[in-house]
Design a protein around this motif. Structure first.
Motif, PDB file in Angstrom:
ATOM      1  N   GLY A   1       0.804  -1.214   0.000  1.00 52.15           N
ATOM      2  CA  GLY A   1       0.000   0.000   0.000  1.00 52.15           C
ATOM      3  C   GLY A   1       0.836   1.263   0.000  1.00 52.15           C
ATOM      4  O   GLY A   1       0.299   2.352  -0.156  1.00 52.15           O
ATOM      5  N   LYS A   2       2.133   1.126   0.177  1.00 54.98           N
ATOM      6  CA  LYS A   2       3.017   2.283   0.195  1.00 54.98           C
ATOM      7  C   LYS A   2       3.979   2.214  -0.988  1.00 54.98           C
ATOM      8  O   LYS A   2       4.381   1.136  -1.409  1.00 54.98           O
ATOM      9  N   HIS A   3       4.345   3.361  -1.490  1.00 53.30           N
ATOM     10  CA  HIS A   3       5.359   3.439  -2.527  1.00 53.30           C
ATOM     11  C   HIS A   3       6.720   3.679  -1.875  1.00 53.30           C
ATOM     12  O   HIS A   3       6.824   3.902  -0.676  1.00 53.30           O
ATOM     13  N   THR A   4       7.754   3.608  -2.685  1.00 51.49           N
ATOM     14  CA  THR A   4       9.086   3.895  -2.162  1.00 51.49           C
ATOM     15  C   THR A   4       9.165   5.348  -1.711  1.00 51.49           C
ATOM     16  O   THR A   4       8.897   6.258  -2.490  1.00 51.49           O
ATOM     17  N   ILE A   5       9.519   5.556  -0.459  1.00 49.89           N
ATOM     18  CA  ILE A   5       9.608   6.901   0.090  1.00 49.89           C
ATOM     19  C   ILE A   5      10.968   7.488  -0.272  1.00 49.89           C
ATOM     20  O   ILE A   5      12.008   6.894   0.008  1.00 49.89           O
TER      21      ILE A   5
ATOM     22  N   SER B   1      13.291  10.753   0.301  1.00 46.36           N
ATOM     23  CA  SER B   1      13.458  11.942   1.131  1.00 46.36           C
ATOM     24  C   SER B   1      14.883  12.459   0.988  1.00 46.36           C
ATOM     25  O   SER B   1      15.735  11.823   0.360  1.00 46.36           O
ATOM     26  N   ILE B   2      15.125  13.624   1.547  1.00 47.05           N
ATOM     27  CA  ILE B   2      16.432  14.275   1.447  1.00 47.05           C
ATOM     28  C   ILE B   2      17.064  14.350   2.830  1.00 47.05           C
ATOM     29  O   ILE B   2      16.391  14.653   3.816  1.00 47.05           O
TER      30      ILE B   2
ATOM     31  N   GLY C   1      21.700  34.777  -7.930  1.00 45.91           N
ATOM     32  CA  GLY C   1      21.845  33.354  -7.618  1.00 45.91           C
ATOM     33  C   GLY C   1      20.596  32.546  -7.910  1.00 45.91           C
ATOM     34  O   GLY C   1      19.548  33.070  -8.292  1.00 45.91           O
ATOM     35  N   ILE C   2      20.728  31.234  -7.702  1.00 52.45           N
ATOM     36  CA  ILE C   2      19.646  30.261  -7.888  1.00 52.45           C
ATOM     37  C   ILE C   2      19.124  29.858  -6.517  1.00 52.45           C
ATOM     38  O   ILE C   2      19.900  29.717  -5.563  1.00 52.45           O
ATOM     39  N   VAL C   3      17.833  29.652  -6.387  1.00 50.64           N
ATOM     40  CA  VAL C   3      17.243  29.283  -5.105  1.00 50.64           C
ATOM     41  C   VAL C   3      17.734  27.902  -4.679  1.00 50.64           C
ATOM     42  O   VAL C   3      17.918  26.999  -5.506  1.00 50.64           O
ATOM     43  N   SER C   4      17.947  27.727  -3.379  1.00 53.10           N
ATOM     44  CA  SER C   4      18.498  26.489  -2.828  1.00 53.10           C
ATOM     45  C   SER C   4      17.493  25.339  -2.877  1.00 53.10           C
ATOM     46  O   SER C   4      16.328  25.503  -3.252  1.00 53.10           O
ATOM     47  N   ASN C   5      17.966  24.162  -2.445  1.00 56.69           N
ATOM     48  CA  ASN C   5      17.159  22.937  -2.323  1.00 56.69           C
ATOM     49  C   ASN C   5      16.600  22.498  -3.674  1.00 56.69           C
ATOM     50  O   ASN C   5      15.402  22.214  -3.814  1.00 56.69           O
ATOM     51  N   SER C   6      17.467  22.412  -4.670  1.00 58.47           N
ATOM     52  CA  SER C   6      17.033  22.041  -6.016  1.00 58.47           C
ATOM     53  C   SER C   6      16.573  20.585  -6.115  1.00 58.47           C
ATOM     54  O   SER C   6      15.939  20.205  -7.105  1.00 58.47           O
ATOM     55  N   ASP C   7      16.887  19.746  -5.121  1.00 61.00           N
ATOM     56  CA  ASP C   7      16.476  18.341  -5.141  1.00 61.00           C
ATOM     57  C   ASP C   7      15.072  18.135  -4.592  1.00 61.00           C
ATOM     58  O   ASP C   7      14.622  16.998  -4.457  1.00 61.00           O
ATOM     59  N   HIS C   8      14.380  19.216  -4.291  1.00 63.25           N
ATOM     60  CA  HIS C   8      13.053  19.088  -3.683  1.00 63.25           C
ATOM     61  C   HIS C   8      12.079  18.336  -4.583  1.00 63.25           C
ATOM     62  O   HIS C   8      11.187  17.635  -4.102  1.00 63.25           O
ATOM     63  N   ASN C   9      12.242  18.470  -5.909  1.00 64.83           N
ATOM     64  CA  ASN C   9      11.303  17.824  -6.824  1.00 64.83           C
ATOM     65  C   ASN C   9      11.448  16.301  -6.842  1.00 64.83           C
ATOM     66  O   ASN C   9      10.603  15.608  -7.419  1.00 64.83           O
ATOM     67  N   LEU C  10      12.498  15.761  -6.215  1.00 61.36           N
ATOM     68  CA  LEU C  10      12.704  14.314  -6.180  1.00 61.36           C
ATOM     69  C   LEU C  10      11.984  13.650  -5.015  1.00 61.36           C
ATOM     70  O   LEU C  10      11.920  12.421  -4.940  1.00 61.36           O
ATOM     71  N   ILE C  11      11.423  14.441  -4.101  1.00 61.27           N
ATOM     72  CA  ILE C  11      10.782  13.886  -2.908  1.00 61.27           C
ATOM     73  C   ILE C  11       9.515  13.136  -3.294  1.00 61.27           C
ATOM     74  O   ILE C  11       8.711  13.606  -4.093  1.00 61.27           O
ATOM     75  N   ASN C  12       9.353  11.947  -2.732  1.00 61.03           N
ATOM     76  CA  ASN C  12       8.123  11.161  -2.886  1.00 61.03           C
ATOM     77  C   ASN C  12       7.575  10.878  -1.493  1.00 61.03           C
ATOM     78  O   ASN C  12       8.246  10.218  -0.688  1.00 61.03           O
ATOM     79  N   LEU C  13       6.402  11.395  -1.184  1.00 60.70           N
ATOM     80  CA  LEU C  13       5.853  11.238   0.169  1.00 60.70           C
ATOM     81  C   LEU C  13       5.635   9.774   0.519  1.00 60.70           C
ATOM     82  O   LEU C  13       5.817   9.374   1.667  1.00 60.70           O
ATOM     83  N   GLY C  14       5.211   8.953  -0.437  1.00 59.17           N
ATOM     84  CA  GLY C  14       5.159   7.516  -0.219  1.00 59.17           C
ATOM     85  C   GLY C  14       3.894   6.985   0.411  1.00 59.17           C
ATOM     86  O   GLY C  14       3.534   5.835   0.201  1.00 59.17           O
TER      87      GLY C  14
END
Length: 280
Positions: A12-16, A18-19, A196-209
């Motif tokens: 029932g859960k997907h792969t979570i 997180s960063i 500059g560029i805004v930080s936390n560019s890996d945010h789009n990789l998050i999967n709540l799961g």
């Protein structure tokens, strides 16, 4: 930043995904004079009527007062902390200015503890500095852009986003900027932006799961219209799976939905748009 994958036991859960924020953040406690409690409105207006659906039940949180105007002119500030902000996707930094005042700003990428920044019309083109668009060279990446001078940054504030300065117009009144959506538009030359560029560019990789994490964020479930009855939704009813049956998808109240342009046709700022986003 390191990406963490958590394999779940149940189907029932997907792969979570997180960063690991520990490598980026320097503290977990916000600066108390710059926070206030947010009341949970649950998508309701002052009369208690739901005006925005699928909201409610989130964790209590504090709002961090962010300095979007960057109007602390010609005073050097030092980066003291890099913190997590539950109200936005980017990180925030606590800046301690030379006169003793402290403010939060959106953290640009590669900004580190101890770095010095400044807001000035004569500021160097350095990450974290804020200056007017007229002084920024062509090709520079910026964020927290003002639509009008001294109004405060309104555009390009989410994690990993940036805009690129292309040059000035023929009359010299405006600066041309390409936004991350692909839109090219003019901005007043006296409007401010941050380098500059805004930080936390890996945010789009998050999967709540799992659904529980969405509920903690205040996102309530969304039921498909095709799964409802005809008296509950225009898409409802029928034996088995049926198509929409209209020329376009509809809302529960029968109005067109998805792909409909909502921008005002007579908006004054339309004249400043050179090329629309996703233009072919």
């Amino acid at each position: 930043m390191a990406i963490k994958l958590t394999k779940t036991r149940g189907s029932g859960k997907h792969t979570i995904v997180s960063i690991d924020y520990k490598k980026e953040l320097t503290t977990s406690q916000p600066y108390k004079p710059l926070i206030k409690i947010i009341q949970n409105k649950s998508g309701r207006n002052v009369y208690g009527k739901i005006t925005t659906r699928h909201q409610g039940g989130r964790q209590k949180r504090y709002y961090r007062l962010i300095d979007f105007k960057r109007d602390k002119y010609d005073i050097v500030g030092t980066v003291k902390t890099i913190e997590y902000d539950p109200n936005r996707t980017s990180f925030i930094s606590l800046i301690s200015y030379a006169d003793g005042e402290k403010r939060y700003i959106i953290t640009p990428k590669d900004l580190k503890i101890g770095d010095q920044i400044i807001s000035s019309d004569k500021a160097d083109i350095k990450i974290g500095n804020c200056t007017i668009l007229n002084n920024i060279p062509d090709g520079t990446f910026v964020h927290n852009i003002e639509l009008a001078p001294n109004k405060g940054g309104q555009l390009v504030r989410s994690a990993g986003s940036s805009a690129q300065v292309l040059g000035k117009d023929e009359l010299g009144k405006y600066v041309i900027i390409k936004l991350s959506s692909g839109e090219v538009r003019k901005f007043p030359k006296n409007a401010h932006a941050t380098i500059g560029i805004v930080s936390n560019s890996d945010h789009n990789l998050i999967n709540l799961g799992k659904a529980g994490r969405s509920r903690n964020m205040g996102i309530r479930p969304t039921v498909r219209g095709s799964a409802m009855n005809p008296n509950d939704h225009p898409h409802g009813g029928g034996e088995g799976r049926q198509p929409v049956g209209y020329d376009a998808p509809r809302t529960p109240w029968g109005k067109r939905h998805m792909g409909i342009k909502t921008r005002a046709k007579k908006n004054i700022s339309n004249a400043l748009i050179i090329r629309r986003r996703n233009a072919k």
